[in-house]
Design a protein around this motif. Structure first.
Motif, PDB file in Angstrom:
ATOM      1  N   LEU A  35      44.515  35.142  42.739  1.00 34.82           N
ATOM      2  CA  LEU A  35      44.026  36.485  42.456  1.00 34.82           C
ATOM      3  C   LEU A  35      43.384  37.040  43.727  1.00 34.82           C
ATOM      4  O   LEU A  35      42.487  36.418  44.298  1.00 34.82           O
ATOM      5  CB  LEU A  35      42.994  36.459  41.323  1.00 34.82           C
ATOM      6  CG  LEU A  35      42.407  37.806  40.923  1.00 34.82           C
ATOM      7  CD1 LEU A  35      43.456  38.626  40.159  1.00 34.82           C
ATOM      8  CD2 LEU A  35      41.170  37.620  40.071  1.00 34.82           C
ATOM      9  N   TYR A  36      43.872  38.190  44.161  1.00 35.64           N
ATOM     10  CA  TYR A  36      43.347  38.852  45.355  1.00 35.64           C
ATOM     11  C   TYR A  36      42.471  40.025  44.920  1.00 35.64           C
ATOM     12  O   TYR A  36      42.903  40.859  44.122  1.00 35.64           O
ATOM     13  CB  TYR A  36      44.486  39.386  46.223  1.00 35.64           C
ATOM     14  CG  TYR A  36      45.461  38.332  46.673  1.00 35.64           C
ATOM     15  CD1 TYR A  36      45.205  37.576  47.811  1.00 35.64           C
ATOM     16  CD2 TYR A  36      46.625  38.075  45.956  1.00 35.64           C
ATOM     17  CE1 TYR A  36      46.098  36.601  48.233  1.00 35.64           C
ATOM     18  CE2 TYR A  36      47.523  37.108  46.368  1.00 35.64           C
ATOM     19  CZ  TYR A  36      47.258  36.372  47.507  1.00 35.64           C
ATOM     20  OH  TYR A  36      48.146  35.409  47.918  1.00 35.64           O
ATOM     21  N   ASP A  52      33.428  25.818  47.968  1.00 32.81           N
ATOM     22  CA  ASP A  52      33.734  24.572  47.266  1.00 32.81           C
ATOM     23  C   ASP A  52      34.513  24.802  45.975  1.00 32.81           C
ATOM     24  O   ASP A  52      35.156  23.880  45.477  1.00 32.81           O
ATOM     25  CB  ASP A  52      32.448  23.808  46.945  1.00 32.81           C
ATOM     26  CG  ASP A  52      31.762  23.267  48.189  1.00 32.81           C
ATOM     27  OD1 ASP A  52      32.448  23.088  49.221  1.00 32.81           O
ATOM     28  OD2 ASP A  52      30.544  23.026  48.132  1.00 32.81           O
ATOM     29  N   ASP A  53      34.453  26.011  45.428  1.00 34.99           N
ATOM     30  CA  ASP A  53      35.165  26.284  44.185  1.00 34.99           C
ATOM     31  C   ASP A  53      36.425  27.132  44.404  1.00 34.99           C
ATOM     32  O   ASP A  53      36.807  27.953  43.577  1.00 34.99           O
ATOM     33  CB  ASP A  53      34.246  26.899  43.136  1.00 34.99           C
ATOM     34  CG  ASP A  53      33.474  28.101  43.643  1.00 34.99           C
ATOM     35  OD1 ASP A  53      33.520  28.388  44.846  1.00 34.99           O
ATOM     36  OD2 ASP A  53      32.831  28.758  42.830  1.00 34.99           O
ATOM     37  N   ASP A  54      37.088  26.920  45.540  1.00 31.26           N
ATOM     38  CA  ASP A  54      38.394  27.525  45.842  1.00 31.26           C
ATOM     39  C   ASP A  54      38.392  29.047  45.879  1.00 31.26           C
ATOM     40  O   ASP A  54      39.303  29.696  45.361  1.00 31.26           O
ATOM     41  CB  ASP A  54      39.466  27.039  44.861  1.00 31.26           C
ATOM     42  CG  ASP A  54      39.863  25.597  45.087  1.00 31.26           C
ATOM     43  OD1 ASP A  54      39.637  25.087  46.206  1.00 31.26           O
ATOM     44  OD2 ASP A  54      40.400  24.973  44.155  1.00 31.26           O
ATOM     45  N   ILE A  55      37.374  29.617  46.476  1.00 33.21           N
ATOM     46  CA  ILE A  55      37.325  31.055  46.690  1.00 33.21           C
ATOM     47  C   ILE A  55      37.268  31.285  48.196  1.00 33.21           C
ATOM     48  O   ILE A  55      36.448  30.693  48.893  1.00 33.21           O
ATOM     49  CB  ILE A  55      36.094  31.696  46.017  1.00 33.21           C
ATOM     50  CG1 ILE A  55      36.121  31.443  44.512  1.00 33.21           C
ATOM     51  CG2 ILE A  55      36.033  33.197  46.322  1.00 33.21           C
ATOM     52  CD1 ILE A  55      34.834  31.826  43.807  1.00 33.21           C
ATOM     53  N   MET A  67      38.124  38.997  48.503  1.00 32.84           N
ATOM     54  CA  MET A  67      37.972  37.627  48.015  1.00 32.84           C
ATOM     55  C   MET A  67      39.320  37.183  47.460  1.00 32.84           C
ATOM     56  O   MET A  67      40.024  37.973  46.830  1.00 32.84           O
ATOM     57  CB  MET A  67      36.911  37.553  46.928  1.00 32.84           C
ATOM     58  CG  MET A  67      35.546  38.038  47.402  1.00 32.84           C
ATOM     59  SD  MET A  67      34.360  38.228  46.061  1.00 32.84           S
ATOM     60  CE  MET A  67      33.996  36.523  45.726  1.00 32.84           C
ATOM     61  N   THR A  68      39.665  35.936  47.702  1.00 35.28           N
ATOM     62  CA  THR A  68      40.899  35.362  47.185  1.00 35.28           C
ATOM     63  C   THR A  68      40.527  34.172  46.321  1.00 35.28           C
ATOM     64  O   THR A  68      39.844  33.255  46.789  1.00 35.28           O
ATOM     65  CB  THR A  68      41.820  34.910  48.340  1.00 35.28           C
ATOM     66  OG1 THR A  68      42.087  36.032  49.189  1.00 35.28           O
ATOM     67  CG2 THR A  68      43.118  34.343  47.807  1.00 35.28           C
ATOM     68  N   PHE A  69      40.954  34.206  45.066  1.00 30.50           N
ATOM     69  CA  PHE A  69      40.640  33.142  44.117  1.00 30.50           C
ATOM     70  C   PHE A  69      41.885  32.279  43.937  1.00 30.50           C
ATOM     71  O   PHE A  69      42.921  32.768  43.493  1.00 30.50           O
ATOM     72  CB  PHE A  69      40.214  33.734  42.774  1.00 30.50           C
ATOM     73  CG  PHE A  69      38.946  34.533  42.862  1.00 30.50           C
ATOM     74  CD1 PHE A  69      37.723  33.966  42.534  1.00 30.50           C
ATOM     75  CD2 PHE A  69      38.970  35.858  43.282  1.00 30.50           C
ATOM     76  CE1 PHE A  69      36.555  34.703  42.622  1.00 30.50           C
ATOM     77  CE2 PHE A  69      37.803  36.600  43.370  1.00 30.50           C
ATOM     78  CZ  PHE A  69      36.595  36.015  43.036  1.00 30.50           C
ATOM     79  N   LEU A  70      41.771  30.999  44.291  1.00 27.51           N
ATOM     80  CA  LEU A  70      42.898  30.075  44.195  1.00 27.51           C
ATOM     81  C   LEU A  70      42.896  29.375  42.839  1.00 27.51           C
ATOM     82  O   LEU A  70      41.835  29.147  42.252  1.00 27.51           O
ATOM     83  CB  LEU A  70      42.797  29.040  45.319  1.00 27.51           C
ATOM     84  CG  LEU A  70      42.627  29.601  46.740  1.00 27.51           C
ATOM     85  CD1 LEU A  70      42.411  28.477  47.729  1.00 27.51           C
ATOM     86  CD2 LEU A  70      43.817  30.450  47.127  1.00 27.51           C
TER      87      LEU A  70
END
Length: 82
Positions: A35-36, A52-55, A67-70
């Motif tokens: 999510l971008y 640490d939480d893949d952001i 922000m990019t949410f993996l």
């Protein structure tokens, strides 16, 4: 868009109003499960940080521009929201 989808999007409004940016662009890549969220277009990040939480927090001249949410669906359990 059905009533359930309208309700889900409406639930976001109070949270969106607290974000200090007036414009927000959101794009979800289902294949990559990413999510971008962008606060500036075009954004030309000159720095980024992976939390640490893949952001991935992207900055331009010290200001957060996106922000990019993996692994979004995996993390939030929302795969295929139809």
């Amino acid at each position: 868009m059905g009533a359930a989808e309208v309700e889900k999007v409406s639930a976001l409004v109070p949270h969106l109003l607290t974000i200090p940016h007036k414009k927000i662009w959101v794009e979800y890549d289902e294949e990559a499960d990413v999510l971008y969220v962008n606060f500036k277009r075009p954004s030309r990040a000159d720095d980024s940080e992976l939390t640490d939480d893949d952001i991935i927090i992207r900055r331009e001249k010290g200001e957060v521009v996106g922000m990019t949410f993996l692994n979004v669906a995996k993390r939030f359990g929302t795969k295929n929201r139809a």
